[in-house]
Design a protein around this motif. Structure first.
Motif, PDB file in Angstrom:
ATOM      1  N   GLY A 105      21.154   6.134  28.732  1.00 59.68           N
ATOM      2  CA  GLY A 105      20.544   5.034  27.996  1.00 59.68           C
ATOM      3  C   GLY A 105      19.068   4.922  28.243  1.00 59.68           C
ATOM      4  O   GLY A 105      18.512   5.578  29.125  1.00 59.68           O
ATOM      5  N   CYS A 106      18.417   4.068  27.461  1.00 59.77           N
ATOM      6  CA  CYS A 106      16.966   3.876  27.574  1.00 59.77           C
ATOM      7  C   CYS A 106      16.242   5.213  27.571  1.00 59.77           C
ATOM      8  O   CYS A 106      15.419   5.496  28.445  1.00 59.77           O
ATOM      9  CB  CYS A 106      16.603   3.093  28.830  1.00 59.77           C
ATOM     10  SG  CYS A 106      17.210   1.431  28.830  1.00 59.77           S
ATOM     11  N   TRP A 107      16.558   6.022  26.589  1.00 61.79           N
ATOM     12  CA  TRP A 107      15.999   7.370  26.536  1.00 61.79           C
ATOM     13  C   TRP A 107      14.484   7.340  26.418  1.00 61.79           C
ATOM     14  O   TRP A 107      13.804   8.250  26.866  1.00 61.79           O
ATOM     15  CB  TRP A 107      16.619   8.146  25.375  1.00 61.79           C
ATOM     16  CG  TRP A 107      18.080   8.359  25.537  1.00 61.79           C
ATOM     17  CD1 TRP A 107      19.091   7.785  24.826  1.00 61.79           C
ATOM     18  CD2 TRP A 107      18.728   9.213  26.491  1.00 61.79           C
ATOM     19  NE1 TRP A 107      20.317   8.221  25.264  1.00 61.79           N
ATOM     20  CE2 TRP A 107      20.126   9.109  26.289  1.00 61.79           C
ATOM     21  CE3 TRP A 107      18.272  10.053  27.504  1.00 61.79           C
ATOM     22  CZ2 TRP A 107      21.057   9.811  27.054  1.00 61.79           C
ATOM     23  CZ3 TRP A 107      19.207  10.766  28.264  1.00 61.79           C
ATOM     24  CH2 TRP A 107      20.580  10.638  28.037  1.00 61.79           C
ATOM     25  N   ARG A 108      14.016   6.315  25.776  1.00 60.85           N
ATOM     26  CA  ARG A 108      12.570   6.217  25.572  1.00 60.85           C
ATOM     27  C   ARG A 108      11.824   6.158  26.911  1.00 60.85           C
ATOM     28  O   ARG A 108      10.803   6.806  27.097  1.00 60.85           O
ATOM     29  CB  ARG A 108      12.278   4.965  24.748  1.00 60.85           C
ATOM     30  CG  ARG A 108      10.832   4.689  24.508  1.00 60.85           C
ATOM     31  CD  ARG A 108      10.408   5.198  23.147  1.00 60.85           C
ATOM     32  NE  ARG A 108       9.078   4.754  22.790  1.00 60.85           N
ATOM     33  CZ  ARG A 108       8.469   5.087  21.676  1.00 60.85           C
ATOM     34  NH1 ARG A 108       9.077   5.852  20.809  1.00 60.85           N
ATOM     35  NH2 ARG A 108       7.268   4.661  21.399  1.00 60.85           N
ATOM     36  N   SER A 109      12.355   5.376  27.821  1.00 66.40           N
ATOM     37  CA  SER A 109      11.657   5.194  29.089  1.00 66.40           C
ATOM     38  C   SER A 109      12.131   6.161  30.171  1.00 66.40           C
ATOM     39  O   SER A 109      11.515   6.274  31.229  1.00 66.40           O
ATOM     40  CB  SER A 109      11.842   3.756  29.575  1.00 66.40           C
ATOM     41  OG  SER A 109      13.215   3.461  29.700  1.00 66.40           O
TER      42      SER A 109
END
Length: 255
Positions: A35-39
């Motif tokens: 999850g939270c691939w962006r960060s």
DNA sequence: AAGCGATGCAACCGCGTCTGC
DNA sequence: TGCAGACGCGGTTGCATCGCT
């Protein structure tokens, strides 16, 4: 307005992943989960964009991935599901534990397409090549019992629990219908007469004249694997055609 | 042994959808 | 309700490897 880039391209690596990058990604996901691939890349100390990390994890690093060659059974499942769903690789992958959409897509394009072409089957339409486009009334088709509107109504039908929360299926059927107007996508939900004591089948292929096994659907009526009434009749108690030869539960679309 | 085309697969790209504000 | 960011998917590309000449 243009779409903003998914990441700062000037400061990201591209191309093949190194062992060090893999290790960092694995370690981070083990510690913090997906999850939270962006960060994630920044947090994990990777000079990659989030999409790249996600792809690498899903297609290559995930511990539950099944590596190695596809089995004949998997081949058949893919072919059948593709005839049903089209290029919905993620949905097809959902039916094959340990396989990814990318892997199946690649496998389709490199192996199965050729396999079908060798059999004289158009991989796009699953019809025999050189077959006339009109008048398919007598041929076996993938059959559903309802149009997309009916499918949505079925969501309220407890007997059709496999359709619950399945607008996706309606959309798939609907889009498939649009793409292949000559393809019969009526949704046929009928309990097999011989299996009334068992849970409802989730999805059955019903030919217009008879239920067909996979081999017959593939034009291999004399296959020794044939288990339907059209090919070699095995016995009076033939189990008919349970979709893909799988038990109903296996076909729970969202499992 | 070298050259070259075919093949297979990992990775990228762009777009549609979802979700939170 | 509209918008923007994030995610997921399918199509495509690029490169390594294989096999044939």
């Amino acid at each position: 307005m243009g779409r903003s880039p998914c990441c700062e391209k000037a400061h990201t690596n591209k191309g093949a992943w190194t062992k060090e990058e893999d290790d960092k990604l694995i370690a981070y996901i083990r510690a913090h989960g997906e999850g939270c691939w962006r960060s994630l890349p920044k947090a994990a100390g990777l000079l990659r964009c989030g999409k790249s990390c996600r792809l690498r994890w899903i297609n290559y690093l995930r511990p539950d991935l099944k590596r190695g060659n596809f089995t004949e059974e998997e081949d058949e499942i893919i072919i059948k599901l593709h005839s049903l769903l089209g290029n919905k690789w993620s949905l097809i992958a959902g039916r094959l534990p340990g396989r990814t959409d990318n892997e199946i897509k690649n496998y389709w394009n490199t192996h199965i397409r050729r396999k079908l072409l060798n059999r004289g089957i158009d991989p796009a339409t699953h019809r025999l090549i050189n077959e006339p486009a009109q008048d398919h009334h007598d041929e076996p088709t993938i059959s559903f019992a309802a149009n997309s509107k009916e499918i949505k109504e079925m969501k309220n039908n407890a007997e059709l629990n496999f359709m619950c929360n399945l607008e996706e299926s309606a959309d798939v059927a609907s889009s498939a219908r649009e793409r292949c107007p000559d393809l019969n996508l009526e949704l046929g939900i009928s309990p097999p007469s011989h299996q009334l004591h068992q849970p409802e089948p989730l999805l059955r292929f019903t030919g217009r004249k008879s239920d067909l096994c996979l081999e017959c659907n593939l034009g291999l009526k004399n296959s020794q694997n044939c288990r339907c009434s059209v090919g070699v009749i095995e016995s009076e108690t033939s189990v008919g055609y349970d979709f893909l030869g799988l038990k109903a539960s296996v076909l729970d679309y969202r499992s």
